[in-house]
Design an enzyme around this catalytic site. Structure first.
Site, PDB file in Angstrom:
ATOM      1  N   ASP A  18     -19.401 111.572 -56.789  1.00  0.00           N
ATOM      2  CA  ASP A  18     -19.282 110.896 -55.492  1.00  0.00           C
ATOM      3  C   ASP A  18     -19.348 111.913 -54.362  1.00  0.00           C
ATOM      4  O   ASP A  18     -18.940 113.058 -54.537  1.00  0.00           O
ATOM      5  CB  ASP A  18     -17.944 110.132 -55.457  1.00  0.00           C
ATOM      6  CG  ASP A  18     -17.951 109.004 -54.452  1.00  0.00           C
ATOM      7  OD1 ASP A  18     -18.976 108.787 -53.794  1.00  0.00           O
ATOM      8  OD2 ASP A  18     -16.904 108.344 -54.310  1.00  0.00           O
ATOM      9  N   GLY A  21     -23.643 111.361 -50.091  1.00  0.00           N
ATOM     10  CA  GLY A  21     -23.999 110.891 -48.749  1.00  0.00           C
ATOM     11  C   GLY A  21     -23.249 111.689 -47.688  1.00  0.00           C
ATOM     12  O   GLY A  21     -23.835 112.135 -46.695  1.00  0.00           O
ATOM     13  N   ARG A  22     -21.940 111.885 -47.914  1.00  0.00           N
ATOM     14  CA  ARG A  22     -21.136 112.628 -46.934  1.00  0.00           C
ATOM     15  C   ARG A  22     -21.586 114.079 -46.840  1.00  0.00           C
ATOM     16  O   ARG A  22     -21.651 114.663 -45.764  1.00  0.00           O
ATOM     17  CB  ARG A  22     -19.643 112.556 -47.305  1.00  0.00           C
ATOM     18  CG  ARG A  22     -18.964 111.300 -46.804  1.00  0.00           C
ATOM     19  CD  ARG A  22     -17.669 111.030 -47.501  1.00  0.00           C
ATOM     20  NE  ARG A  22     -17.901 110.494 -48.849  1.00  0.00           N
ATOM     21  CZ  ARG A  22     -16.957 110.381 -49.775  1.00  0.00           C
ATOM     22  NH1 ARG A  22     -15.729 110.790 -49.520  1.00  0.00           N
ATOM     23  NH2 ARG A  22     -17.247 109.866 -50.946  1.00  0.00           N
ATOM     24  N   HIS A  35     -28.349 113.445 -52.688  1.00  0.00           N
ATOM     25  CA  HIS A  35     -28.608 113.050 -54.081  1.00  0.00           C
ATOM     26  C   HIS A  35     -29.444 114.120 -54.790  1.00  0.00           C
ATOM     27  O   HIS A  35     -29.188 114.456 -55.947  1.00  0.00           O
ATOM     28  CB  HIS A  35     -29.334 111.703 -54.138  1.00  0.00           C
ATOM     29  CG  HIS A  35     -28.535 110.564 -53.570  1.00  0.00           C
ATOM     30  ND1 HIS A  35     -27.205 110.386 -53.841  1.00  0.00           N
ATOM     31  CD2 HIS A  35     -28.885 109.533 -52.738  1.00  0.00           C
ATOM     32  CE1 HIS A  35     -26.764 109.301 -53.205  1.00  0.00           C
ATOM     33  NE2 HIS A  35     -27.764 108.775 -52.520  1.00  0.00           N
ATOM     34  N   SER A  63     -24.383 102.422 -60.115  1.00  0.00           N
ATOM     35  CA  SER A  63     -23.584 101.274 -60.567  1.00  0.00           C
ATOM     36  C   SER A  63     -24.346  99.977 -60.292  1.00  0.00           C
ATOM     37  O   SER A  63     -25.302  99.955 -59.507  1.00  0.00           O
ATOM     38  CB  SER A  63     -22.246 101.255 -59.825  1.00  0.00           C
ATOM     39  OG  SER A  63     -22.450 100.905 -58.474  1.00  0.00           O
ATOM     40  N   ASN A  66     -24.435  99.439 -56.746  1.00  0.00           N
ATOM     41  CA  ASN A  66     -25.347 100.280 -55.954  1.00  0.00           C
ATOM     42  C   ASN A  66     -26.672  99.583 -55.638  1.00  0.00           C
ATOM     43  O   ASN A  66     -27.391  99.986 -54.721  1.00  0.00           O
ATOM     44  CB  ASN A  66     -25.630 101.618 -56.646  1.00  0.00           C
ATOM     45  CG  ASN A  66     -24.467 102.591 -56.613  1.00  0.00           C
ATOM     46  OD1 ASN A  66     -24.345 103.470 -57.457  1.00  0.00           O
ATOM     47  ND2 ASN A  66     -23.589 102.449 -55.631  1.00  0.00           N
ATOM     48  N   ARG A  69     -27.248  98.709 -51.998  1.00  0.00           N
ATOM     49  CA  ARG A  69     -27.583  99.700 -50.953  1.00  0.00           C
ATOM     50  C   ARG A  69     -28.964  99.390 -50.376  1.00  0.00           C
ATOM     51  O   ARG A  69     -29.682  98.548 -50.907  1.00  0.00           O
ATOM     52  CB  ARG A  69     -27.543 101.108 -51.548  1.00  0.00           C
ATOM     53  CG  ARG A  69     -26.130 101.506 -51.918  1.00  0.00           C
ATOM     54  CD  ARG A  69     -25.991 102.987 -52.178  1.00  0.00           C
ATOM     55  NE  ARG A  69     -24.591 103.300 -52.417  1.00  0.00           N
ATOM     56  CZ  ARG A  69     -24.098 104.517 -52.533  1.00  0.00           C
ATOM     57  NH1 ARG A  69     -24.898 105.572 -52.435  1.00  0.00           N
ATOM     58  NH2 ARG A  69     -22.821 104.709 -52.742  1.00  0.00           N
ATOM     59  N   ILE A 193     -11.370 103.684 -59.843  1.00  0.00           N
ATOM     60  CA  ILE A 193     -12.253 103.657 -61.018  1.00  0.00           C
ATOM     61  C   ILE A 193     -13.579 102.954 -60.689  1.00  0.00           C
ATOM     62  O   ILE A 193     -14.579 103.163 -61.376  1.00  0.00           O
ATOM     63  CB  ILE A 193     -11.546 103.066 -62.250  1.00  0.00           C
ATOM     64  CG1 ILE A 193     -12.366 103.332 -63.511  1.00  0.00           C
ATOM     65  CG2 ILE A 193     -11.253 101.585 -62.091  1.00  0.00           C
ATOM     66  CD1 ILE A 193     -11.601 103.399 -64.779  1.00  0.00           C
TER      67      ILE A 193
HETATM   68  C1  FPP Z   1     -22.444 108.859 -55.023  1.00  0.00           C
HETATM   69  O1  FPP Z   1     -22.507 109.450 -53.761  1.00  0.00           O
HETATM   70  C2  FPP Z   1     -23.606 109.178 -55.794  1.00  0.00           C
HETATM   71  C3  FPP Z   1     -24.518 108.278 -56.248  1.00  0.00           C
HETATM   72  C4  FPP Z   1     -24.420 106.820 -56.007  1.00  0.00           C
HETATM   73  C5  FPP Z   1     -25.704 108.690 -56.977  1.00  0.00           C
HETATM   74  C6  FPP Z   1     -25.486 109.829 -57.914  1.00  0.00           C
HETATM   75  C7  FPP Z   1     -26.785 110.220 -58.437  1.00  0.00           C
HETATM   76  C8  FPP Z   1     -27.207 111.494 -58.576  1.00  0.00           C
HETATM   77  C9  FPP Z   1     -26.432 112.703 -58.256  1.00  0.00           C
HETATM   78  C10 FPP Z   1     -28.529 111.680 -59.129  1.00  0.00           C
HETATM   79  C11 FPP Z   1     -28.344 111.672 -60.613  1.00  0.00           C
HETATM   80  C12 FPP Z   1     -29.538 112.082 -61.253  1.00  0.00           C
HETATM   81  C13 FPP Z   1     -29.601 112.267 -62.585  1.00  0.00           C
HETATM   82  C14 FPP Z   1     -30.844 112.773 -63.163  1.00  0.00           C
HETATM   83  C15 FPP Z   1     -28.457 111.973 -63.458  1.00  0.00           C
HETATM   84  P1  FPP Z   1     -22.518 108.494 -52.508  1.00  0.00           P
HETATM   85  O2  FPP Z   1     -23.931 108.220 -52.152  1.00  0.00           O
HETATM   86  O3  FPP Z   1     -21.700 107.282 -52.757  1.00  0.00           O
HETATM   87  O4  FPP Z   1     -21.843 109.409 -51.439  1.00  0.00           O
HETATM   88  P2  FPP Z   1     -20.906 108.961 -50.228  1.00  0.00           P
HETATM   89  O5  FPP Z   1     -19.704 108.284 -50.831  1.00  0.00           O
HETATM   90  O6  FPP Z   1     -20.574 110.261 -49.581  1.00  0.00           O
HETATM   91  O7  FPP Z   1     -21.715 108.055 -49.372  1.00  0.00           O
END
Ligand code: FPP
Length: 239
Positions: A18, A21-22, A35, A63, A66, A69, A193
């Site tokens: 997590d 984005g931040r 990402h 998820s 997601n 989004r 969770i």
């Molecule tokens: C959460 O951060 C992250 C995700 C929803 C995506 C995670 C995916 C990756 C790191 C790419 C994975 C790639 C592979 C190959 C496994 P957020 O976007 O919710 O961040 P935020 O809470 O700061 O907005």
């Protein structure tokens, strides 16, 4: 579980990645930049986990929620997944990584599904570490699809409904055949969770850190393992 240097190493570590984005926003960048940097941490953490003797590393990559989004972000995440698989599979295979994707595969597009199938088939015999990517996954969806399959099986056989027990449910979840996580890490300061492995996390240890996923590297992962090694897991029993 394996003991090295008097440390209990968790067999299965699962991560709710997590804060991408931040991380990007703090740098005045688009969310996809976070990402993309997150994929680099996946590579680092997988290598560190394998080196430490962890046998299963699972990652909550996307998820069911997601999908809500923006179309642009969903598209960016799906292309990143495709690009990462195509770019990394030779190396993953060479390093002995068994690659697995679990989740609601029916919602993924055909070309992504074909690539996933090819990567899973190619690495199926690898034994160094299993990397499980949870994609289009949610814990409630997993329990629902298990119950639907159990009900369909029961409809054809009288007496089956009465014989349903905990193992029946475990064996119908998409994670059937894989161990429950010993340690679940969540980055970015959130302590929820979020509809992840609801059934499977029954006795998992949790580790929360303020570090954003794109900043979570080898040092941070080893700190989490060290913290886990000091826990006293009693599974509801007294000492
Ligand atoms: C959460 O951060 C992250 C995700 C929803 C995506 C995670 C995916 C990756 C790191 C790419 C994975 C790639 C592979 C190959 C496994 P957020 O976007 O919710 O961040 P935020 O809470 O700061 O907005």
């Amino acid at each position: 579980m394996e003991t090295t240097d008097n440390h209990i190493v968790p067999s299965h570590v699962s991560i709710i990645m997590d804060g991408n984005g931040r991380w990007a926003k703090m740098r005045n960048q688009e969310r996809w930049v976070g990402h993309a940097e997150g994929v680099n941490r996946v590579r680092d953490v997988l290598k560190t986990a394998a080196g430490a003797g962890v046998k299963y590393l699972s990652l909550y990559a996307f998820s069911e929620e997601n999908w809500k989004r923006s179309e642009a972000e969903v598209e960016a995440l799906m292309s990143l997944m495709m690009k990462s698989m195509l770019g990394e599979i030779d190396n993953l295979d060479k390093e002995g990584v068994r690659f697995v994707v679990l989740g609601n595969r029916a919602r993924l597009n055909d070309s992504l599904n074909r690539t996933i199938d090819a990567c899973m088939a190619r690495t199926a015999g690898n034994t160094v570490i299993t990397l499980i990517i949870f994609l289009s996954y949610s814990g409630k969806w997993d329990i629902l699809q298990a119950v639907q399959r159990i009900a369909a099986e029961a409809a054809d056989h009288s007496g089956v409904a009465e014989s349903i027990d905990m193992d029946t449910i475990s064996s119908h979840l998409v994670t059937s055949g894989y161990p429950d996580p010993d340690l679940i890490i969540r980055t970015s300061g959130e302590t929820r969770i979020s509809n992840y492995l609801l059934w499977q996390a029954a006795y998992s240890e949790f580790y929360f850190t303020d570090t954003l996923w794109p900043d979570f590297g080898e040092k941070e992962f080893l700190e989490a393992l060290d913290n886990f090694s000091k826990r006293d897991r009693r599974y509801g029993k007294t000492k």
